[in-house]
Design an enzyme around this catalytic site. Structure first.
Site, PDB file in Angstrom:
ATOM      1  N   ASP A  25       2.481   8.733  -9.520  1.00  0.00           N
ATOM      2  CA  ASP A  25       3.544   9.527 -10.142  1.00  0.00           C
ATOM      3  C   ASP A  25       3.426   9.452 -11.665  1.00  0.00           C
ATOM      4  OD1 ASP A  25       6.084  10.906 -10.448  1.00  0.00           O
ATOM      5  OD2 ASP A  25       6.566  10.206  -8.426  1.00  0.00           O
ATOM      6  N   LYS A  39       0.138   3.553  -2.358  1.00  0.00           N
ATOM      7  CA  LYS A  39      -0.753   4.504  -3.049  1.00  0.00           C
ATOM      8  C   LYS A  39       0.034   5.313  -4.089  1.00  0.00           C
ATOM      9  CE  LYS A  39      -4.057   4.818   0.726  1.00  0.00           C
ATOM     10  NZ  LYS A  39      -3.314   4.177   1.837  1.00  0.00           N
ATOM     11  N   ASP A  93       0.842  -1.195   0.000  1.00  0.00           N
ATOM     12  CA  ASP A  93       0.000   0.000   0.000  1.00  0.00           C
ATOM     13  C   ASP A  93       0.880   1.248   0.000  1.00  0.00           C
ATOM     14  OD1 ASP A  93      -1.834   1.969   0.310  1.00  0.00           O
ATOM     15  OD2 ASP A  93      -2.449   1.409   2.337  1.00  0.00           O
TER      16      ASP A  93
HETATM   17  O1  O7E Z   1      -8.485   2.361  10.289  1.00  0.00           O
HETATM   18  P1  O7E Z   1      -7.699   1.110  10.375  1.00  0.00           P
HETATM   19  O2  O7E Z   1      -6.700   1.117  11.488  1.00  0.00           O
HETATM   20  O3  O7E Z   1      -8.573  -0.127  10.381  1.00  0.00           O
HETATM   21  O4  O7E Z   1      -6.777   1.003   9.073  1.00  0.00           O
HETATM   22  C1  O7E Z   1      -7.268   1.171   7.798  1.00  0.00           C
HETATM   23  C2  O7E Z   1      -6.163   0.953   6.796  1.00  0.00           C
HETATM   24  O5  O7E Z   1      -6.672   1.181   5.503  1.00  0.00           O
HETATM   25  C3  O7E Z   1      -4.972   1.870   6.953  1.00  0.00           C
HETATM   26  O6  O7E Z   1      -3.812   1.166   6.513  1.00  0.00           O
HETATM   27  C4  O7E Z   1      -5.264   3.013   5.992  1.00  0.00           C
HETATM   28  O7  O7E Z   1      -4.092   3.611   5.501  1.00  0.00           O
HETATM   29  C5  O7E Z   1      -5.985   2.265   4.885  1.00  0.00           C
HETATM   30  N1  O7E Z   1      -6.954   3.057   4.112  1.00  0.00           N
HETATM   31  C6  O7E Z   1      -7.969   3.721   4.727  1.00  0.00           C
HETATM   32  O8  O7E Z   1      -8.142   3.657   5.941  1.00  0.00           O
HETATM   33  N2  O7E Z   1      -8.829   4.478   3.968  1.00  0.00           N
HETATM   34  C7  O7E Z   1      -8.743   4.561   2.630  1.00  0.00           C
HETATM   35  O9  O7E Z   1      -9.555   5.226   2.025  1.00  0.00           O
HETATM   36  C8  O7E Z   1      -7.734   3.851   1.981  1.00  0.00           C
HETATM   37  C9  O7E Z   1      -6.886   3.051   2.725  1.00  0.00           C
HETATM   38  C10 O7E Z   1      -6.034   2.167   2.041  1.00  0.00           C
HETATM   39  O10 O7E Z   1      -5.557   1.170   2.528  1.00  0.00           O
HETATM   40  O11 O7E Z   1      -5.844   2.400   0.771  1.00  0.00           O
HETATM   41  C11 O7E Z   1      -5.271   1.454   0.021  1.00  0.00           C
HETATM   42  C12 O7E Z   1      -5.881   0.115   0.314  1.00  0.00           C
END
Ligand code: O7E
Length: 211
Positions: free
Chosen positions: A63, A60, A58
């Site tokens: 670029d 994200k 992850d």
């Molecule tokens: O809130 P938590 O602790 O259950 O963690 C949620 C995880 O998902 C954390 O790693 C955060 O960075 C990720 N996340 C989100 O919470 N919201 C998003 O919109 C997107 C992500 C994410 O993981 O994006 C890529 C999968």
């Protein structure tokens, strides 16, 4: 069946390995990103591969196409089986990642709409729907959509159809596991598992989503 994906956002190698050791029987994949990799180094991915679960990178990625390709190649060479990209950088940037993903035999997911309140300021509504359509057109494996907004997940599902939706936001961010599980393919859960007194027991509580 919905997969359970642990967001392993702890900061040290030791904590990461300990939590993975306790919880892996209840998981379908582990997602790690900047918090763990900046704390423990990228080599933590190889160490986590001992648990025989898919590892999702992850970062994200957002670029220009050439940089995206370099990042994606590095990710797959480091033991990951999937990568997460942002979509707002555009279709050429995304295609570069998809190409590197296909060459590596991995999976690629695109963030369509995020789960936190601030997501509504830029990356929601029509923009999220355009990103979801681009994810389909570019041949990705699916999108990331918010467990905190089930109605948005339904709207995005009508665009991406049988591609996968991975969804974070359950627990610490207020999303309801029982409500979102039937709408998605993978539930991403972090703090409610890794911050609990007994991460294994907490992970086991999500067993119902995997049935
Ligand atoms: O809130 P938590 O602790 O259950 O963690 C949620 C995880 O998902 C954390 O790693 C955060 O960075 C990720 N996340 C989100 O919470 N919201 C998003 O919109 C997107 C992500 C994410 O993981 O994006 C890529 C999968």
């Amino acid at each position: 069946m919905t997969e359970l994906i642990l967001a392993l956002d702890v900061l040290t190698r030791e904590e990461a390995l300990e939590i993975a050791e306790e919880t892996y029987p209840y998981l379908d994949a582990i997602k790690l990103g900047y918090p763990l990799v900046l704390g423990a180094g990228l080599s933590v991915a190889r160490e986590l591969s001992q648990f025989d679960l898919p590892l999702i990178a992850d970062f994200k990625v957002a670029d220009i196409p050439n940089t995206n390709r370099l990042i994606a190649e590095h990710v797959f060479e480091s033991g990951f089986s999937a990568i997460i990209a942002h979509g707002f950088a555009g279709s050429d940037s995304l295609k570069a990642i998809v190409e590197a993903t296909e060459n590596a035999g991995g999976e690629c997911y695109v963030v369509a709409e995020m789960s936190h309140p601030g997501a509504l300021e830029f990356l929601s509504g029509e923009t999220a729907e355009k990103i979801a359509q681009m994810a389909v057109d570019c041949g990705t494996d699916g999108i990331i959509a918010p467990a905190t907004r089930p109605e948005r997940v339904k709207a995005l599902r009508s665009i991406i159809k049988d591609k996968k939706i991975l969804s974070p936001g359950v627990g610490a961010q207020g999303g309801d596991a029982r409500e979102i599980a039937p709408l998605i393919d993978g539930m991403i859960v972090g703090r409610s598992i890794y911050n609990s007194e007994n991460p294994a027991k907490e992970a086991e509580k999500f067993a119902f989503v995997r049935r």
